[in-house]
Design a protein around this motif. Structure first.
Motif, PDB file in Angstrom:
ATOM      1  N   ALA A 293       0.834  -1.206   0.000  1.00 29.11           N
ATOM      2  CA  ALA A 293       0.000   0.000   0.000  1.00 29.11           C
ATOM      3  C   ALA A 293       0.869   1.257   0.000  1.00 29.11           C
ATOM      4  O   ALA A 293       0.561   2.248  -0.678  1.00 29.11           O
ATOM      5  CB  ALA A 293      -0.925  -0.010   1.211  1.00 29.11           C
ATOM      6  N   ALA A 294       1.979   1.217   0.733  1.00 27.75           N
ATOM      7  CA  ALA A 294       2.883   2.370   0.772  1.00 27.75           C
ATOM      8  C   ALA A 294       3.536   2.604  -0.586  1.00 27.75           C
ATOM      9  O   ALA A 294       3.692   3.756  -1.034  1.00 27.75           O
ATOM     10  CB  ALA A 294       3.953   2.156   1.847  1.00 27.75           C
ATOM     11  N   LEU A 296       2.269   1.819  -3.482  1.00 33.75           N
ATOM     12  CA  LEU A 296       1.236   2.361  -4.370  1.00 33.75           C
ATOM     13  C   LEU A 296       1.085   3.855  -4.147  1.00 33.75           C
ATOM     14  O   LEU A 296       0.994   4.632  -5.109  1.00 33.75           O
ATOM     15  CB  LEU A 296      -0.092   1.647  -4.139  1.00 33.75           C
ATOM     16  N   GLU A 297       1.042   4.281  -2.891  1.00 31.72           N
ATOM     17  CA  GLU A 297       0.906   5.711  -2.603  1.00 31.72           C
ATOM     18  C   GLU A 297       2.089   6.492  -3.155  1.00 31.72           C
ATOM     19  O   GLU A 297       1.928   7.582  -3.702  1.00 31.72           O
ATOM     20  CB  GLU A 297       0.776   5.930  -1.089  1.00 31.72           C
ATOM     21  N   THR A 298       3.288   5.923  -3.023  1.00 29.62           N
ATOM     22  CA  THR A 298       4.479   6.579  -3.579  1.00 29.62           C
ATOM     23  C   THR A 298       4.386   6.681  -5.099  1.00 29.62           C
ATOM     24  O   THR A 298       4.718   7.729  -5.677  1.00 29.62           O
ATOM     25  CB  THR A 298       5.747   5.797  -3.181  1.00 29.62           C
ATOM     26  N   SER A 299       3.924   5.618  -5.757  1.00 31.26           N
ATOM     27  CA  SER A 299       3.774   5.629  -7.211  1.00 31.26           C
ATOM     28  C   SER A 299       2.788   6.709  -7.640  1.00 31.26           C
ATOM     29  O   SER A 299       3.017   7.437  -8.616  1.00 31.26           O
ATOM     30  CB  SER A 299       3.301   4.264  -7.714  1.00 31.26           C
ATOM     31  N   LYS A 300       1.678   6.811  -6.936  1.00 31.80           N
ATOM     32  CA  LYS A 300       0.657   7.827  -7.257  1.00 31.80           C
ATOM     33  C   LYS A 300       1.216   9.237  -7.096  1.00 31.80           C
ATOM     34  O   LYS A 300       1.031  10.102  -7.960  1.00 31.80           O
ATOM     35  CB  LYS A 300      -0.567   7.633  -6.361  1.00 31.80           C
ATOM     36  N   ASP A 301       1.920   9.476  -5.973  1.00 27.82           N
ATOM     37  CA  ASP A 301       2.472  10.805  -5.726  1.00 27.82           C
ATOM     38  C   ASP A 301       3.513  11.173  -6.776  1.00 27.82           C
ATOM     39  O   ASP A 301       3.534  12.310  -7.282  1.00 27.82           O
ATOM     40  CB  ASP A 301       3.108  10.852  -4.329  1.00 27.82           C
ATOM     41  N   ARG A 338      -5.605  10.331  -7.905  1.00 30.04           N
ATOM     42  CA  ARG A 338      -5.892  10.387  -6.469  1.00 30.04           C
ATOM     43  C   ARG A 338      -6.800   9.247  -6.023  1.00 30.04           C
ATOM     44  O   ARG A 338      -6.809   8.860  -4.845  1.00 30.04           O
ATOM     45  CB  ARG A 338      -6.529  11.735  -6.122  1.00 30.04           C
ATOM     46  N   ASP A 341      -6.682   2.718  -6.500  1.00 24.51           N
ATOM     47  CA  ASP A 341      -6.495   1.794  -5.382  1.00 24.51           C
ATOM     48  C   ASP A 341      -6.020   0.416  -5.841  1.00 24.51           C
ATOM     49  O   ASP A 341      -5.870  -0.496  -5.032  1.00 24.51           O
ATOM     50  CB  ASP A 341      -7.785   1.651  -4.570  1.00 24.51           C
TER      51      ASP A 341
END
Length: 484
Positions: A293-294, A296-301, A338, A341
């Protein structure tokens, strides 16, 4: 035949030293050199060679010179008479022996040595002292025996210290008569990761790479890192591959298509499919795992930040060309990112894939591993780099056309832009039709990465056609499919 060792003959070291000094791949400090044989192997002569005094040897040589040490492998065919078939470039020199003069040829170009080398790998033979060994892969052990009657063609090598030769057995069946051999002139105990990747894929039956058919390894002493005492280490001396690794790169076919006015769509679809199958084979051989999950968040940012930075550059430098349509796409992608998921799979990929690394052979395409491989990466990286290389090719052609016909470049550029857009769609469709999971290229993360790359190219070149694949109705994943 009486026992014979080439290294024991008078003048052997001088012969090797003179030959090495003439090789572009061997760089050593000028001055005195000390040549020592530290390993090697001897091969039985194959059937069909008329020279009854033929000896086949490979010598691993340590060369001490003013700047340090160098280790080289020298395959040799020692003949009792000159060989008209070997050619002048393969001639190493003349050696005086007790039984008479010997004509020494580079084994990488001598057909008897090549046949014996294939047999050592095909039959899994080893030396008596156990320090040299051949090994077969991809059912190479079921191929017919290699006789001395074969054709060999020197080819450009992938690295300076490699001698590459294409081999064809005269009168052999098509599927079991052609190979390519790389002789490692500067052997090392560490096998390159890219080659090891292909070897493991060969074991698993992959057809997306030029499979390794055989390997011959040898041993030599090296000082232990801690104690300094000599220890025997083992490394590759030669690799036998499927001949498809020497096929023409996709860039050659793409340039020809542009010159001929061909749409290149069947080939582009095939390129996308082979890339997807390649990723599927890599995942099947080495595994794949989903992002955390972390991650994925880094990839999105990162995707959102890089997209915004690229878009800012374009707006600042080319305000008049930043159309509302493009601005709307950027806005929709920002919203979609944003809301992502769905985690992406991480696996081994090529990592430096371009049109030069896809090669055409008689029945399709393969991926050339040269310049790759990397672990724990997203497959979409290879897809993007392939599409970017297509853009580079079109850019090259537009510049050439502008130079040759500066008064009428506009129509040509429009046609090339449409060609690039359609070919890009075909590559992506081919990837979707492959054995790989296509979910990665049907996400806002991929769309954002592709738009970012296109904006970067547009910023550098000022060529609006590079934005075509991002703005086309069928590829605007952010315009509906991922909008939330």
């Amino acid at each position: 035949m009486a026992s014979f060792r080439g290294e024991e003959q008078p003048g052997f070291r001088d012969l090797v030293g003179t030959w090495l000094s003439q090789q572009s791949w061997f760089q050593a400090a000028p001055g005195r050199r000390v040549i020592t044989r530290v390993g090697g192997l001897r091969l039985p002569a194959p059937e069909g060679d008329p020279d009854q005094g033929l000896r086949l040897e490979l010598h691993i040589i340590q060369v001490d010179h003013a700047a340090g040490q160098a280790r080289v492998a020298v395959p040799m065919a020692l003949r009792s008479r000159p060989s008209a078939l070997a050619g002048k470039t393969a001639f190493i020199g003349r050696l005086s022996a007790a039984a008479g003069d010997l004509w020494v040829y580079d084994g990488a170009r001598d057909r008897a040595f090549l046949a014996a080398w294939h047999e050592m790998a095909r039959r899994g033979q080893g030396s008596r002292n156990g320090r040299s060994r051949g090994e077969a892969f991809a059912e190479f052990n079921t191929w017919p025996a290699f006789p001395a009657k074969l054709q060999r063609t020197p080819l450009d090598a992938p690295a300076p210290a490699v001698a590459r030769t294409a081999v064809t057995v005269e009168g052999g069946a098509e599927e079991t008569s052609k190979t390519l051999v790389d002789f490692i002139r500067r052997p090392d105990q560490h096998r390159p990761d890219a080659l090891d990747t292909v070897l493991q894929m060969s074991r698993n039956g992959s057809r997306t790479v030029a499979r390794v058919l055989g390997v011959v390894t040898g041993s030599w002493p090296e000082p232990h890192p801690g104690s300094g005492e000599p220890q025997w280490v083992t490394g590759d001396l030669g690799i036998i591959r499927e001949v498809s690794i020497s096929g023409a790169p996709a860039s050659t076919r793409a340039r020809a298509a542009l010159a001929e006015g061909s749409d290149f769509l069947p080939e582009a679809t095939a390129l996308g499919r082979i890339l997807g199958d390649f990723h599927a084979d890599l995942a099947g051989t080495f595994g794949a795992h989903p992002q955390t999950a972390a991650q994925l968040e880094t990839s999105k940012d990162q995707a959102a930040e890089q997209l915004e930075q690229a878009w800012t550059k374009v707006r600042e430098d080319s305000d008049e060309t930043a159309t509302p349509e493009l601005g709307d796409l950027i806005g929709r992608l920002g919203t979609a990112l944003r809301s992502v998921d769905q985690v992406m799979d991480l696996q081994k990929i090529h990592g430096d894939l371009t049109l030069e690394r896809l090669r055409q052979h008689e029945t399709g395409w393969i991926i050339d591993e040269d310049g790759g491989m990397i672990d724990h990466a997203q497959p979409l990286r290879d897809v993007l780099s392939l599409i970017a290389s297509l853009a580079e090719l079109v850019r090259e052609v537009t510049q050439r056309d502008s130079d040759t016909a500066p008064a009428q470049p506009e129509a040509s550029i429009k046609d090339l832009g449409l060609w690039y857009e359609q070919v890009t769609k075909a590559v992506l469709q081919g990837y979707r039709d492959s054995d790989a999971s296509s979910s990665g290229i049907d996400t806002p993360l991929f769309e954002a990465a592709m738009v970012t790359e296109s904006l970067e190219l547009f910023h550098r070149w000022g060529a609006r056609w590079v934005l075509g694949p991002c703005l086309s109705d069928k590829h605007q994943t952010g315009s509906g499919k991922h909008e939330t």
